[in-house]
Motif scaffolding. Structure first.
Motif, PDB file in Angstrom:
ATOM      1  N   ARG A 240      32.748  40.116  30.386  1.00  0.00           N
ATOM      2  CA  ARG A 240      31.497  40.853  30.223  1.00  0.00           C
ATOM      3  C   ARG A 240      30.949  40.737  28.805  1.00  0.00           C
ATOM      4  O   ARG A 240      29.761  40.487  28.598  1.00  0.00           O
ATOM      5  CB  ARG A 240      31.728  42.339  30.559  1.00  0.00           C
ATOM      6  N   VAL A 241      31.813  40.918  27.814  1.00  0.00           N
ATOM      7  CA  VAL A 241      31.372  40.957  26.418  1.00  0.00           C
ATOM      8  C   VAL A 241      31.332  39.563  25.795  1.00  0.00           C
ATOM      9  O   VAL A 241      30.503  39.278  24.937  1.00  0.00           O
ATOM     10  CB  VAL A 241      32.290  41.887  25.596  1.00  0.00           C
ATOM     11  N   GLY A 242      32.250  38.690  26.216  1.00  0.00           N
ATOM     12  CA  GLY A 242      32.310  37.353  25.636  1.00  0.00           C
ATOM     13  C   GLY A 242      33.112  37.288  24.362  1.00  0.00           C
ATOM     14  O   GLY A 242      33.255  36.229  23.746  1.00  0.00           O
ATOM     15  N   THR A 243      33.666  38.434  23.942  1.00  0.00           N
ATOM     16  CA  THR A 243      34.555  38.503  22.783  1.00  0.00           C
ATOM     17  C   THR A 243      35.635  39.533  23.095  1.00  0.00           C
ATOM     18  O   THR A 243      35.547  40.265  24.077  1.00  0.00           O
ATOM     19  CB  THR A 243      33.813  38.942  21.505  1.00  0.00           C
ATOM     20  N   ALA A 244      36.654  39.587  22.248  1.00  0.00           N
ATOM     21  CA  ALA A 244      37.680  40.622  22.372  1.00  0.00           C
ATOM     22  C   ALA A 244      37.547  41.546  21.172  1.00  0.00           C
ATOM     23  O   ALA A 244      37.847  41.154  20.048  1.00  0.00           O
ATOM     24  CB  ALA A 244      39.075  40.006  22.431  1.00  0.00           C
ATOM     25  N   GLN A 245      37.046  42.749  21.415  1.00  0.00           N
ATOM     26  CA  GLN A 245      36.880  43.721  20.344  1.00  0.00           C
ATOM     27  C   GLN A 245      38.141  44.575  20.200  1.00  0.00           C
ATOM     28  O   GLN A 245      38.867  44.791  21.168  1.00  0.00           O
ATOM     29  CB  GLN A 245      35.678  44.619  20.632  1.00  0.00           C
ATOM     30  N   VAL A 246      38.377  45.069  19.020  1.00  0.00           N
ATOM     31  CA  VAL A 246      39.564  45.873  18.737  1.00  0.00           C
ATOM     32  C   VAL A 246      39.567  47.130  19.613  1.00  0.00           C
ATOM     33  O   VAL A 246      38.603  47.897  19.621  1.00  0.00           O
ATOM     34  CB  VAL A 246      39.628  46.257  17.258  1.00  0.00           C
ATOM     35  N   SER A 247      40.642  47.306  20.375  1.00  0.00           N
ATOM     36  CA  SER A 247      40.848  48.503  21.202  1.00  0.00           C
ATOM     37  C   SER A 247      39.759  48.724  22.241  1.00  0.00           C
ATOM     38  O   SER A 247      39.485  49.859  22.640  1.00  0.00           O
ATOM     39  CB  SER A 247      40.973  49.755  20.320  1.00  0.00           C
ATOM     40  N   ALA A 248      39.127  47.645  22.732  1.00  0.00           N
ATOM     41  CA  ALA A 248      38.055  47.788  23.723  1.00  0.00           C
ATOM     42  C   ALA A 248      38.570  48.414  25.021  1.00  0.00           C
ATOM     43  O   ALA A 248      37.872  49.202  25.665  1.00  0.00           O
ATOM     44  CB  ALA A 248      37.424  46.430  24.012  1.00  0.00           C
ATOM     45  N   GLY A 249      39.786  48.068  25.422  1.00  0.00           N
ATOM     46  CA  GLY A 249      40.312  48.591  26.679  1.00  0.00           C
ATOM     47  C   GLY A 249      40.746  50.039  26.616  1.00  0.00           C
ATOM     48  O   GLY A 249      40.765  50.736  27.643  1.00  0.00           O
ATOM     49  N   ASP A 250      41.064  50.516  25.409  1.00  0.00           N
ATOM     50  CA  ASP A 250      41.550  51.892  25.276  1.00  0.00           C
ATOM     51  C   ASP A 250      40.513  52.916  25.715  1.00  0.00           C
ATOM     52  O   ASP A 250      40.856  53.997  26.185  1.00  0.00           O
ATOM     53  CB  ASP A 250      41.964  52.169  23.828  1.00  0.00           C
ATOM     54  N   ALA A 251      39.233  52.570  25.557  1.00  0.00           N
ATOM     55  CA  ALA A 251      38.162  53.506  25.902  1.00  0.00           C
ATOM     56  C   ALA A 251      38.090  53.782  27.400  1.00  0.00           C
ATOM     57  O   ALA A 251      37.449  54.755  27.816  1.00  0.00           O
ATOM     58  CB  ALA A 251      36.824  52.961  25.414  1.00  0.00           C
ATOM     59  N   PHE A 252      38.740  52.961  28.204  1.00  0.00           N
ATOM     60  CA  PHE A 252      38.671  53.126  29.655  1.00  0.00           C
ATOM     61  C   PHE A 252      39.765  54.044  30.195  1.00  0.00           C
ATOM     62  O   PHE A 252      39.763  54.374  31.377  1.00  0.00           O
ATOM     63  CB  PHE A 252      38.780  51.765  30.354  1.00  0.00           C
ATOM     64  N   LEU A 253      40.706  54.453  29.340  1.00  0.00           N
ATOM     65  CA  LEU A 253      41.828  55.249  29.829  1.00  0.00           C
ATOM     66  C   LEU A 253      41.383  56.565  30.445  1.00  0.00           C
ATOM     67  O   LEU A 253      41.675  56.851  31.608  1.00  0.00           O
ATOM     68  CB  LEU A 253      42.834  55.506  28.702  1.00  0.00           C
ATOM     69  N   MET A 254      40.696  57.405  29.675  1.00  0.00           N
ATOM     70  CA  MET A 254      40.347  58.727  30.171  1.00  0.00           C
ATOM     71  C   MET A 254      39.354  58.693  31.331  1.00  0.00           C
ATOM     72  O   MET A 254      39.520  59.443  32.297  1.00  0.00           O
ATOM     73  CB  MET A 254      39.829  59.605  29.022  1.00  0.00           C
ATOM     74  N   PRO A 255      38.317  57.845  31.310  1.00  0.00           N
ATOM     75  CA  PRO A 255      37.469  57.750  32.494  1.00  0.00           C
ATOM     76  C   PRO A 255      38.236  57.304  33.738  1.00  0.00           C
ATOM     77  O   PRO A 255      37.981  57.796  34.843  1.00  0.00           O
ATOM     78  CB  PRO A 255      36.413  56.710  32.093  1.00  0.00           C
TER      79      PRO A 255
END
Length: 322
Positions: A240-255
């Motif tokens: 989706r983003v085309g890059t790997a941002q720092v801690s991008a996946g962590d934001a999906f935990l609580m949702p």
């Protein structure tokens, strides 16, 4: 009351959707800004990755576990798959396969801590979450992974993200993948012996063990499934983003946690289920999108989301007690 008890969460979802459609009405066009095609696509896109990760969590919940490492797993997948493209110029198939294999190590560590060392699931996966957050950051040298970047060893990266891979992160491909993942989880949990055994373990592990079900083996399977689908979610973030941002996946935990737990109440299931998790993801997505359109300050959004989510659950569980 029986209807509200069974479908209260779905009712809250519909009411929330109608509410945001009304409050975001544009008199100049005599239409709702919330109901535009672009905005509906935005909502579907925003919930797709969250729903895939939440489905991974649903497998661990089915055995009465709790995989708090799903966000860290998605983050590792996002970072790892991008390095396969940018640092090593690998093909799409090989990159995805290696990424999923790397993320399955999360399940291996979880299984050792939970099954072998008998550490409670939530505590064990919390520890693993911190571990793999560190692994991803260390692997990427604490920075983003982008095309034409300079690698940590000083070498200029010449690899590019394949255009075909990026199509995975756009609509309708991303939405279709989400629906396929949900359908697979629904079939697996409800119509295979593996899913039924997981539910049996989640309901009463001692009774399941006495009836001949290999409890530990199915717990390991549940965490393997959780890691695999969280990895798919992380791969979708990269696409989706085309890059790997720092801690991008962590934001999906609580949702993802919210979506999976809301799913317990959908249809009166009273247990983790794929359809309920999807509805939970839709509710969370509608809330986030609607509050943004209403220009609600970011620091107040969690208050409103928490209240509405609590209402969705209360409509089921409080009535059930009566």
């Amino acid at each position: 009351m029986r209807f509200v008890k069974k479908w209260g969460t779905l009712l809250v979802t519909v009411v929330t959707f109608v509410f945001f459609s009304i409050v975001n009405w544009d008199d100049s066009t005599n239409s709702s800004l919330f109901l535009t095609t672009d905005n509906v696509i935005t909502i579907l896109r925003s919930i797709s990755i969250m729903a895939i990760i939440a489905i991974g969590l649903t497998y661990s919940l089915a055995v009465n576990g709790m995989d708090l490492a799903v966000g860290a797993t998605a983050n590792l997948a996002d970072t790892f798959v991008m390095t396969m493209f940018v640092w090593y110029s690998m093909s799409i198939g090989a990159s995805i396969a290696l990424t999923i294999l790397a993320c399955l190590t999360v399940a291996v560590v979880n299984s050792i801590l939970i099954v072998r060392l008998k550490i409670p699931d939530m505590i064990a996966t919390l520890a693993v979450m911190f571990m793999y957050q560190g692994v991803a950051l260390t692997y990427s040298n604490g920075g983003a992974i982008t095309e034409r970047m300079v690698r940590p060893d000083g070498i200029h990266a010449e690899g590019l993200v394949p255009a075909a891979f990026k199509t995975l992160g756009i609509e309708p491909n991303l939405v279709i993948l989400m629906l396929v993942v949900v359908a697979f989880a629904f079939f697996f949990l409800n119509y295979t012996k593996y899913g039924r055994y997981m539910y049996a373990i989640g309901g009463n592990p001692e009774a399941a063990k006495l009836s001949g079900i290999p409890v530990n083996r199915y717990k390991i399977l549940a965490y393997l499934m959780s890691a695999a689908f969280s990895a798919i979610g992380g791969i979708c973030i990269a696409a989706r983003v085309g890059t790997a941002q720092v801690s991008a996946g962590d934001a999906f935990l609580m949702p993802a946690v919210a979506a999976a737990f809301i799913g317990f109440s959908v249809g009166g299931a009273g247990k983790p289920n794929a359809f309920g998790t999807l509805i939970g993801a839709v509710l969370v997505g509608i809330l986030e999108n609607g509050l943004i359109m209403m220009a609600v300050p970011y620091y107040a959004m969690n208050i409103i989301k928490g209240l509405v989510l609590a209402l969705a659950l209360a409509m089921t569980y409080s009535i059930a007690k009566k």
